[in-house]
Design a protein around this motif. Structure first.
Motif, PDB file in Angstrom:
ATOM      1  N   VAL A 180      -6.698  25.910 -96.110  1.00  0.00           N
ATOM      2  CA  VAL A 180      -6.889  27.347 -96.342  1.00  0.00           C
ATOM      3  C   VAL A 180      -8.377  27.672 -96.328  1.00  0.00           C
ATOM      4  O   VAL A 180      -8.814  28.629 -95.675  1.00  0.00           O
ATOM      5  N   ALA A 181      -9.184  26.871 -97.016  1.00  0.00           N
ATOM      6  CA  ALA A 181     -10.627  27.105 -97.054  1.00  0.00           C
ATOM      7  C   ALA A 181     -11.240  26.977 -95.656  1.00  0.00           C
ATOM      8  O   ALA A 181     -12.117  27.759 -95.274  1.00  0.00           O
ATOM      9  N   PHE A 182     -10.769  25.992 -94.879  1.00  0.00           N
ATOM     10  CA  PHE A 182     -11.248  25.802 -93.511  1.00  0.00           C
ATOM     11  C   PHE A 182     -10.967  27.048 -92.670  1.00  0.00           C
ATOM     12  O   PHE A 182     -11.860  27.560 -91.976  1.00  0.00           O
ATOM     13  N   LEU A 183      -9.727  27.546 -92.727  1.00  0.00           N
ATOM     14  CA  LEU A 183      -9.373  28.736 -91.956  1.00  0.00           C
ATOM     15  C   LEU A 183     -10.151  29.959 -92.432  1.00  0.00           C
ATOM     16  O   LEU A 183     -10.606  30.768 -91.617  1.00  0.00           O
ATOM     17  N   GLN A 184     -10.323  30.102 -93.738  1.00  0.00           N
ATOM     18  CA  GLN A 184     -11.077  31.246 -94.244  1.00  0.00           C
ATOM     19  C   GLN A 184     -12.522  31.210 -93.750  1.00  0.00           C
ATOM     20  O   GLN A 184     -13.099  32.243 -93.403  1.00  0.00           O
ATOM     21  N   ALA A 185     -13.111  30.021 -93.685  1.00  0.00           N
ATOM     22  CA  ALA A 185     -14.480  29.891 -93.175  1.00  0.00           C
ATOM     23  C   ALA A 185     -14.557  30.278 -91.700  1.00  0.00           C
ATOM     24  O   ALA A 185     -15.505  30.941 -91.266  1.00  0.00           O
ATOM     25  N   ALA A 222      -4.799  26.658 -87.342  1.00  0.00           N
ATOM     26  CA  ALA A 222      -5.946  25.760 -87.434  1.00  0.00           C
ATOM     27  C   ALA A 222      -6.108  24.934 -86.168  1.00  0.00           C
ATOM     28  O   ALA A 222      -7.227  24.519 -85.831  1.00  0.00           O
ATOM     29  N   HIS A 223      -5.016  24.706 -85.443  1.00  0.00           N
ATOM     30  CA  HIS A 223      -5.097  23.915 -84.215  1.00  0.00           C
ATOM     31  C   HIS A 223      -6.086  24.528 -83.218  1.00  0.00           C
ATOM     32  O   HIS A 223      -6.695  23.802 -82.419  1.00  0.00           O
ATOM     33  N   ALA A 224      -6.264  25.832 -83.264  1.00  0.00           N
ATOM     34  CA  ALA A 224      -7.225  26.489 -82.377  1.00  0.00           C
ATOM     35  C   ALA A 224      -8.649  25.988 -82.623  1.00  0.00           C
ATOM     36  O   ALA A 224      -9.519  26.121 -81.757  1.00  0.00           O
ATOM     37  N   TYR A 225      -8.888  25.410 -83.778  1.00  0.00           N
ATOM     38  CA  TYR A 225     -10.219  24.922 -84.142  1.00  0.00           C
ATOM     39  C   TYR A 225     -10.255  23.396 -84.204  1.00  0.00           C
ATOM     40  O   TYR A 225     -11.097  22.813 -84.886  1.00  0.00           O
ATOM     41  N   ALA A 226      -9.361  22.724 -83.485  1.00  0.00           N
ATOM     42  CA  ALA A 226      -9.257  21.262 -83.544  1.00  0.00           C
ATOM     43  C   ALA A 226     -10.543  20.557 -83.122  1.00  0.00           C
ATOM     44  O   ALA A 226     -10.770  19.416 -83.514  1.00  0.00           O
ATOM     45  N   ASP A 227     -11.389  21.235 -82.359  1.00  0.00           N
ATOM     46  CA  ASP A 227     -12.645  20.614 -81.939  1.00  0.00           C
ATOM     47  C   ASP A 227     -13.798  20.890 -82.914  1.00  0.00           C
ATOM     48  O   ASP A 227     -14.911  20.428 -82.702  1.00  0.00           O
ATOM     49  N   HIS A 228     -13.521  21.613 -83.987  1.00  0.00           N
ATOM     50  CA  HIS A 228     -14.548  21.908 -84.995  1.00  0.00           C
ATOM     51  C   HIS A 228     -14.818  20.646 -85.812  1.00  0.00           C
ATOM     52  O   HIS A 228     -13.893  19.902 -86.146  1.00  0.00           O
ATOM     53  N   VAL A 258       4.771  29.325 -94.353  1.00  0.00           N
ATOM     54  CA  VAL A 258       3.423  29.876 -94.202  1.00  0.00           C
ATOM     55  C   VAL A 258       2.429  28.738 -93.951  1.00  0.00           C
ATOM     56  O   VAL A 258       1.520  28.857 -93.123  1.00  0.00           O
ATOM     57  N   GLY A 259       2.612  27.624 -94.636  1.00  0.00           N
ATOM     58  CA  GLY A 259       1.741  26.463 -94.444  1.00  0.00           C
ATOM     59  C   GLY A 259       1.815  25.931 -93.021  1.00  0.00           C
ATOM     60  O   GLY A 259       0.791  25.579 -92.425  1.00  0.00           O
ATOM     61  N   MET A 260       3.020  25.886 -92.464  1.00  0.00           N
ATOM     62  CA  MET A 260       3.167  25.431 -91.074  1.00  0.00           C
ATOM     63  C   MET A 260       2.480  26.402 -90.115  1.00  0.00           C
ATOM     64  O   MET A 260       1.835  25.979 -89.145  1.00  0.00           O
ATOM     65  N   ALA A 261       2.612  27.686 -90.384  1.00  0.00           N
ATOM     66  CA  ALA A 261       1.932  28.674 -89.543  1.00  0.00           C
ATOM     67  C   ALA A 261       0.417  28.480 -89.612  1.00  0.00           C
ATOM     68  O   ALA A 261      -0.273  28.552 -88.589  1.00  0.00           O
ATOM     69  N   ALA A 262      -0.097  28.193 -90.812  1.00  0.00           N
ATOM     70  CA  ALA A 262      -1.533  27.960 -90.966  1.00  0.00           C
ATOM     71  C   ALA A 262      -1.970  26.720 -90.196  1.00  0.00           C
ATOM     72  O   ALA A 262      -3.049  26.699 -89.595  1.00  0.00           O
ATOM     73  N   GLN A 263      -1.139  25.685 -90.187  1.00  0.00           N
ATOM     74  CA  GLN A 263      -1.465  24.489 -89.404  1.00  0.00           C
ATOM     75  C   GLN A 263      -1.561  24.817 -87.920  1.00  0.00           C
ATOM     76  O   GLN A 263      -2.463  24.333 -87.225  1.00  0.00           O
ATOM     77  N   HIS A 264      -0.648  25.652 -87.443  1.00  0.00           N
ATOM     78  CA  HIS A 264      -0.694  26.068 -86.040  1.00  0.00           C
ATOM     79  C   HIS A 264      -1.968  26.863 -85.758  1.00  0.00           C
ATOM     80  O   HIS A 264      -2.614  26.668 -84.722  1.00  0.00           O
TER      81      HIS A 264
END
Length: 140
Positions: free
Chosen positions: A6-11, A125-131, A117-123
């Motif tokens: 969650v913190a990663f996505l918020q950042a 976050a995948h957009a930032y897999a190279d971060h 909701v957690g699974m949706a967040a994982q999906h």
């Protein structure tokens, strides 16, 4: 899902929001015309484009496709996406705090909703897999 995800996505959302605001959000969408990208607030034959993706006259189909792509990611759209994703993440946080209720049926429903909701967040976050801060355990 962890609080770290969650913190990663918020950042990442904070970063996207800052870039969109810095790009000069006018509250108006952008549109591609030929190889130029224009604000719909000021589109006029005499107004220069905000950006061009190739020569304004005689540009290629590829240049026009690039302009369309840029226009689809205008600052106003990015800010709408940030708001939508933050809403999803806020649901996860709210569901986590409501899981302590005494009603077992409600608790089970909240747990299942939180898992979805957690699974949706994982999906997302995948957009930032190279971060560099992305963790392998967040992969689905």
């Amino acid at each position: 899902m962890t609080a770290g995800l969650v913190a990663f996505l918020q950042a990442r959302l904070d970063e996207r929001e800052a870039v969109a605001v810095a790009a000069g959000v006018t509250g108006k969408d952008w549109q591609a015309v030929g190889t130029g990208v224009y604000s719909t607030a000021a589109f006029d034959d005499d107004v220069a484009p905000l950006v061009t993706a190739g020569p304004e006259i005689g540009g290629s189909d590829e240049d026009a496709a690039r302009a369309e792509h840029i226009a689809l990611h205008d600052p106003a759209q990015v800010l709408r996406e940030v708001v939508a994703i933050r809403g999803l993440l806020n649901q996860y946080t709210a569901l986590k705090t409501s899981a302590g209720t005494a009603d077992a049926s409600h608790r089970d429903t909240a747990d299942m909703h939180r898992m979805a909701v957690g699974m949706a967040a994982q999906h997302l976050a995948h957009a930032y897999a190279d971060h560099p801060d992305y963790r392998p355990e967040w992969r689905l």
